[in-house]
Design a protein around this motif. Structure first.
Motif, PDB file in Angstrom:
ATOM      1  N   LEU A  12      50.507  43.829  39.342  1.00  0.00           N
ATOM      2  CA  LEU A  12      49.941  42.815  40.233  1.00  0.00           C
ATOM      3  C   LEU A  12      50.313  41.418  39.761  1.00  0.00           C
ATOM      4  CD1 LEU A  12      48.101  41.916  42.547  1.00  0.00           C
ATOM      5  CD2 LEU A  12      46.151  42.122  40.970  1.00  0.00           C
ATOM      6  N   TRP A  13      50.286  41.201  38.453  1.00  0.00           N
ATOM      7  CA  TRP A  13      50.597  39.868  37.942  1.00  0.00           C
ATOM      8  C   TRP A  13      52.062  39.510  38.158  1.00  0.00           C
ATOM      9  CZ3 TRP A  13      48.068  35.624  36.366  1.00  0.00           C
ATOM     10  CH2 TRP A  13      46.686  35.717  36.359  1.00  0.00           C
ATOM     11  N   LYS A  50      53.973  40.633  40.604  1.00  0.00           N
ATOM     12  CA  LYS A  50      54.094  40.391  42.047  1.00  0.00           C
ATOM     13  C   LYS A  50      53.547  39.017  42.417  1.00  0.00           C
ATOM     14  CE  LYS A  50      52.255  42.097  46.454  1.00  0.00           C
ATOM     15  NZ  LYS A  50      51.369  43.129  47.082  1.00  0.00           N
ATOM     16  N   SER A  51      52.402  38.636  41.843  1.00  0.00           N
ATOM     17  CA  SER A  51      51.745  37.372  42.201  1.00  0.00           C
ATOM     18  C   SER A  51      52.518  36.172  41.662  1.00  0.00           C
ATOM     19  CB  SER A  51      50.312  37.370  41.678  1.00  0.00           C
ATOM     20  OG  SER A  51      49.569  38.432  42.253  1.00  0.00           O
ATOM     21  N   LEU A 107      44.625  34.670  41.495  1.00  0.00           N
ATOM     22  CA  LEU A 107      45.094  35.892  42.139  1.00  0.00           C
ATOM     23  C   LEU A 107      44.608  35.998  43.578  1.00  0.00           C
ATOM     24  CD1 LEU A 107      44.663  38.654  39.376  1.00  0.00           C
ATOM     25  CD2 LEU A 107      46.817  37.908  40.399  1.00  0.00           C
ATOM     26  N   THR A 108      43.339  35.668  43.792  1.00  0.00           N
ATOM     27  CA  THR A 108      42.765  35.730  45.136  1.00  0.00           C
ATOM     28  C   THR A 108      43.494  34.805  46.094  1.00  0.00           C
ATOM     29  OG1 THR A 108      40.581  36.325  44.279  1.00  0.00           O
ATOM     30  CG2 THR A 108      40.656  35.372  46.491  1.00  0.00           C
ATOM     31  N   VAL A 111      46.600  33.591  45.776  1.00  0.00           N
ATOM     32  CA  VAL A 111      47.965  34.068  46.013  1.00  0.00           C
ATOM     33  C   VAL A 111      47.956  35.173  47.057  1.00  0.00           C
ATOM     34  CG1 VAL A 111      49.974  35.217  45.002  1.00  0.00           C
ATOM     35  CG2 VAL A 111      48.808  33.408  43.728  1.00  0.00           C
ATOM     36  N   ASP A 112      46.998  36.073  46.942  1.00  0.00           N
ATOM     37  CA  ASP A 112      46.902  37.179  47.899  1.00  0.00           C
ATOM     38  C   ASP A 112      46.608  36.665  49.303  1.00  0.00           C
ATOM     39  OD1 ASP A 112      46.683  40.073  48.546  1.00  0.00           O
ATOM     40  OD2 ASP A 112      44.597  39.547  48.951  1.00  0.00           O
ATOM     41  N   ALA A 113      45.767  35.630  49.396  1.00  0.00           N
ATOM     42  CA  ALA A 113      45.339  35.136  50.698  1.00  0.00           C
ATOM     43  C   ALA A 113      46.353  34.209  51.358  1.00  0.00           C
ATOM     44  CB  ALA A 113      43.994  34.413  50.565  1.00  0.00           C
TER      45      ALA A 113
END
Length: 384
Positions: free
Chosen positions: A42-43, A45-46, A293-294, A296-298
């Motif tokens: 995840l890290w 990818k982000s 992280l939140t 980046v995802d959003a």
């Protein structure tokens, strides 16, 4: 915010922040966090998503340097480091001979990754030795001992073309003789760059709590000034003169990445808490890893805010940073880049010059060797 107008020919620096550490050192006020587990996939990818967004805001820029900072980026899987370097090259383009630095802790576990990190593209490592004494290392809360640290230094020097390491001095009850012996040993290793920092008690750290209780006292200003002067004399004699307040290097071994900051040039910053400068735009990422992280995802990036700096703010920042350098601040260059003259109090500048604390060389204003120990006071006087 639309991409600002930039000069495509100006090299850019890229800072990548890895926020995780094995433990939190008692003197550290950096954006570092201890977590029991990290989702490495995840890290990666982000961080790649944050990089992709930032590159879209800086079209046409080429990278002169990449710096993996932290935290402890030597805890990153080498595959993630390689993926980020590859993506940075694809999206920006790395200039020939680009400097790629990674900060590392001198544990045996992390040193075992050095060959893989070099294969990933890292060509410079900055090693956090911090002291050459086991008692001092325990006081500083370091996870490594001296033998482990020196073994990691040997591995680093065998793995990377360029190596730097950090030491912290002006520790409680540290005598001039003790620091002289420690620094002489450090210089004997033949490393091309040293970062030598006086211990400071930063707000919010465990050392600050101890100091407030009267349980920690660092050397007073007079002792600190003597330690600083001796440090400069010894590094100069060894062929590693100071080129910035706390940084010393052989000619050509200076940190090209950090010089971008100190010369007021543009840099991109990705990862939790990272700062950046895109011309007149100052960028800041979300600081807490989970919040970053939140976001980046959003939204595809970790930006928390973008601030448009006015000409005076840019000139002030450039002056303050430039005065840290032995080469000084180029007032003409600041005016040309910022669109405004540096906010200099000429009356006070003349007085400081008469006292031998600053000097002029053409368009450059330079803090002298006598002025460097009181740099913050000098800057405070100079700013109009």
């Amino acid at each position: 915010m639309t991409a600002p107008s930039v000069q495509p020919e100006a090299p850019l620096a890229l800072y990548i922040h890895w926020p995780f550490c094995v433990l939190k050192c008692p003197y550290c006020d950096f954006n570092s966090h201890v977590r029991t587990s990290v989702d490495q996939q995840l890290w990666q990818k982000s961080l790649l998503a944050d990089l992709a967004y930032e590159s879209s805001m800086l079209p046409g820029r080429k990278l002169g340097s990449i710096f993996f900072g932290g935290g402890t980026p030597s805890l990153m899987p080498p595959a993630t480091v390689a993926a980020l370097i590859e993506a940075a090259d694809a999206r920006f383009g790395l200039l020939p001979g680009a400097e790629i630095t990674l900060e590392a802790n001198p544990s045996s576990v992390e040193a075992a990754r050095f060959a893989d990190l070099a294969a990933a593209g890292v060509n410079r490592v900055s090693l956090g030795l911090q002291a050459l004494d086991d008692t001092a290392l325990r006081f500083l809360g370091r996870a490594h001992g001296l033998a482990e640290g020196l073994a990691a230094l040997d591995t680093a020097q065998a793995s990377f073309r360029r190596v730097s390491f950090d030491l912290i001095y002006a520790r409680p009850d540290q005598s001039l003789a003790a620091w002289e012996a420690e620094l002489a040993r450090a210089l004997a290793f033949g490393t091309g760059h040293l970062s030598l920092y006086q211990l400071t008690v930063e707000p919010g750290t465990r050392f600050a709590t101890l100091a407030a209780k009267g349980l920690l006292t660092i050397p007073d200003e007079d002792v600190a000034a003597d330690l600083f002067a001796m440090t400069r004399a010894m590094t100069e004699a060894a062929g590693l003169p100071a080129y910035e307040v706390s940084n010393h290097a052989r000619l050509g071994e200076e940190s090209r990445h950090n010089l971008v900051y100190w010369r007021g040039q543009d840099y991109a910053g990705i990862g939790p808490g990272a700062h950046g400068r895109r011309g007149r735009v100052a960028t800041v990422r979300h600081r807490k890893p989970e919040n970053w992280l939140t976001r980046v995802d959003a939204q595809g990036h970790g930006l928390q805010e973008e601030t448009l700096l006015d000409s005076k703010e840019r000139a002030t920042e450039a002056l303050m940073m430039g005065l840290r350098l032995t080469e000084g601040a180029d007032l003409a260059a600041i005016a040309a880049t910022a669109g405004a003259a540096a906010p200099l109090d000429e009356t006070k500048a003349a007085r400081l010059q008469s006292l031998g604390l600053v000097r002029r060389e053409g368009t450059r204003l330079i803090v002298t060797a006598a002025g460097m120990p009181v740099l913050n006071a000098v800057i405070g006087e100079l700013l109009a």
